[in-house]
Design a protein around this motif. Structure first.
Motif, short mmCIF file in Angstrom:
data_model
loop_
_atom_site.label_atom_id
_atom_site.label_comp_id
_atom_site.label_asym_id
_atom_site.label_seq_id
_atom_site.Cartn_x
_atom_site.Cartn_y
_atom_site.Cartn_z
N ALA A 261 35.74 50.28 47.49
CA ALA A 261 36.38 49.08 47.65
C ALA A 261 37.77 49.67 48.43
O ALA A 261 38.18 49.19 49.59
CB ALA A 261 36.92 48.18 46.56
N PHE A 266 37.39 46.60 51.28
CA PHE A 266 36.69 45.22 50.63
C PHE A 266 37.04 44.72 49.41
O PHE A 266 37.49 45.68 48.68
CB PHE A 266 35.22 45.66 50.72
CG PHE A 266 34.56 45.79 51.79
CD1 PHE A 266 35.04 45.98 53.04
CD2 PHE A 266 32.88 45.82 52.08
CE1 PHE A 266 34.42 46.03 54.58
CE2 PHE A 266 32.32 45.92 53.15
CZ PHE A 266 33.01 46.04 54.51
N ASP A 267 37.13 43.51 49.57
CA ASP A 267 37.44 42.67 47.97
C ASP A 267 36.23 43.00 47.21
O ASP A 267 34.96 43.11 47.76
CB ASP A 267 37.77 41.30 48.30
CG ASP A 267 39.24 40.97 48.80
OD1 ASP A 267 39.94 41.88 49.04
OD2 ASP A 267 39.40 39.68 48.82
N TYR A 269 34.03 41.39 44.21
CA TYR A 269 33.94 40.08 43.11
C TYR A 269 32.95 40.57 42.14
O TYR A 269 31.84 41.22 41.89
CB TYR A 269 33.13 39.12 44.17
CG TYR A 269 33.58 38.57 45.20
CD1 TYR A 269 34.20 37.13 44.92
CD2 TYR A 269 33.96 39.14 46.44
CE1 TYR A 269 34.95 36.57 46.00
CE2 TYR A 269 34.84 38.44 47.36
CZ TYR A 269 35.20 37.20 47.12
OH TYR A 269 35.95 36.77 48.22
N THR A 289 31.91 33.85 48.01
CA THR A 289 32.26 35.44 48.25
C THR A 289 32.39 35.31 49.97
O THR A 289 31.95 34.73 50.70
CB THR A 289 31.21 36.45 47.92
OG1 THR A 289 29.97 36.09 48.50
CG2 THR A 289 31.00 36.20 46.43
N SER A 293 32.87 42.14 51.71
CA SER A 293 33.22 42.34 50.16
C SER A 293 32.09 43.10 49.49
O SER A 293 30.91 43.25 50.00
CB SER A 293 33.38 40.88 49.72
OG SER A 293 32.31 40.34 49.71
N ARG A 340 28.16 42.34 53.52
CA ARG A 340 28.17 42.38 52.17
C ARG A 340 27.61 43.42 51.53
O ARG A 340 26.45 43.83 51.95
CB ARG A 340 27.88 40.77 51.64
CG ARG A 340 28.68 39.92 51.86
CD ARG A 340 28.20 38.52 51.80
NE ARG A 340 29.12 37.45 51.81
CZ ARG A 340 28.85 35.97 51.51
NH1 ARG A 340 27.32 35.93 51.66
NH2 ARG A 340 29.59 35.21 51.98
#
Length: 443
Positions: A261, A266-267, A269, A289, A293, A340
């Motif tokens: 990350a 990147f976020d 989750y 989302t 991420s 993603r």
């Protein structure tokens, strides 16, 4: 030649003369307007404009009710082009960002150069009245902001085809550089089932106690993925990638997610499948989302057993199923978004259904094993700031005989800032484990 202020006429005469000239100009303009036909006025104005070499492109903040991405990109980009001569700037602190954002203010000219082309930017605004219900006056003032970009008209194609696309790319890079990585968790009270906090985890690939070759392959794989938009579109696949990190507890699986990350900005989750009520909730969570991420499903082996629930159970319909998970990660719903990454972690890879393990769902399988000597050297550099020591040979020999996790080694190295003391603690741990494992082997 001698000049003297005494030779100048009195100030009142100067003002009288200036007023007379101004009146003459106004009178002449009035006569021209009266005598020259309107058609000639239009022709003259049009001719003057045609003689001008300047072209102005207008970039409005909104296109109807939709935000104009070009305006947003220009605002971000020009914030990095503010010169010392600029008199006013705007500073704000976005809600989900740690760093301040600097942008240009109204009527402040910004000069930019691109491939030798001079470009003049200025942010302007105008107010309009819009009819609104519930307003006593029947309307409300709204500010409309827009950029005017001026340049020599011979560079029209260069600006529209090269310069403006360059700004879109550059603004994206700038936003990624200052982006604050956030950790999202399931929150059924939220509008999209997620709530978030800032992810302050300091892990990086440099601090991870895994072999250099493994790090290199991991970084190369991530770089190929983020650059693969055209490739995924060409082969007809959703732009996503699945990873499986497996190995005993304490080997750094969660830290590796944080390192990914921080590297990609990147976020993250974090999805605990035990909190998900049903398959439809699983789909809503996926839709909630964001692009760019990492979705993390930890201890997938502890949750994947749910496909063995008795189908005649009254509550079975309210639970997620294996097919629901498979559709979640590789079905039509998985294509609702771009760029993603899905990371699964497990302590027991052998317990996972083969349907989960295939490429397209878990593309990369990475074993997070026990601490090696190379991993130990990384830890000693991180915690003790040493790269060589007389005790290293003893530790290297012990690590070939015992199984110890990086977390256990790190715990010993943290017991003292003195390298000699910390390494003796580490040697004691390894020696004790060797004795225990030897007894277990011969018992």
């Amino acid at each position: 030649m001698h000049f003297s202020y005494e030779s100048l006429p009195p100030p009142n005469k100067i003002l009288t003369a200036a007023a007379s000239v101004a009146a003459s100009i106004i009178l002449l303009k009035s006569i021209v307007n009266d005598l020259v036909p309107p058609q000639f006025h239009t022709f003259l104005t049009s001719s003057i404009k045609k003689l001008s070499t300047k072209l102005t492109v207008v970039i409005e903040e909104f296109e109807g009710l939709t935000s104009n991405q070009m305006f947003e990109a220009a605002n971000v980009y020009l914030g990095t082009k503010i010169s010392p001569s600029t008199q006013r700037v705007k500073v704000n602190k976005p809600l989900k960002q740690e760093e301040l954002s600097v942008t240009v203010d109204n009527n402040q000219e910004i000069i930019d150069f691109h491939d030798g082309v001079k470009l003049q930017w200025i942010l302007l605004s105008s107010s309009i009245k819009r009819a609104t219900q519930g307003n006593k006056n029947g309307n409300q003032k709204t500010e409309l902001r827009y950029f005017e970009l001026s340049f020599h008209k011979k560079f029209k194609d260069t600006v529209l085809k090269v310069y403006l696309p360059y700004i879109l790319r550059k603004a994206k890079e700038i936003k990624e550089e200052i982006k604050t990585v956030r950790l999202h968790t399931v929150d059924y009270n939220g509008t999209d089932y997620w709530s978030s906090v800032v992810l302050n985890h300091p892990a990086t690939f440099d601090t991870m106690a895994i072999d250099f070759d493994v790090k290199k392959e991991m970084i190369e794989d991530l770089n190929r993925f983020v650059k693969g938009k055209d490739y995924y579109r060409r082969v007809g696949k959703a732009w996503k990638r699945g990873y499986l990190f497996y190995g005993p507890p304490g080997t750094g699986k969660s830290s590796l997610v944080a390192a990914m990350a921080n590297y990609l900005k990147f976020d993250v989750y974090d999805l605990d499948l035990r909190e998900v009520q049903c398959n439809s909730d699983l789909r809503r969570l996926l839709i909630g989302t964001a692009n760019r991420s990492i979705l993390v499903i930890e201890d997938i082996d502890c949750n994947v057993g749910m496909q063995n629930r008795e189908t005649d159970s009254p509550a079975a319909e309210d639970k997620i199923t294996l097919s629901g998970i498979l559709n979640f990660i590789d079905g039509l719903w998985s294509s609702c978004g771009d760029e993603r990454i899905i990371v699964f972690t497990t302590n027991h890879k052998d317990r996972l259904d083969s349907a989960l393990l295939r490429p397209g769902r878990m593309d990369v399988h990475l074993e997070m094993s026990y601490c090696t000597f190379n991993g130990f050297k990384i830890l000693s550099a991180n915690y003790l700031r040493i790269e060589e020591h007389g005790q290293f040979a003893v530790i290297e020999e012990l690590l070939t005989k015992v199984k110890v996790t990086p977390a256990e080694v790190a715990g010993e190295l943290m017991k003292s800032e003195d390298a000699d003391t910390a390494l003796l603690c580490c040697i004691k741990l390894l020696s004790d484990k060797e004795k225990i494992q030897s007894k277990t082997q011969y018992s």
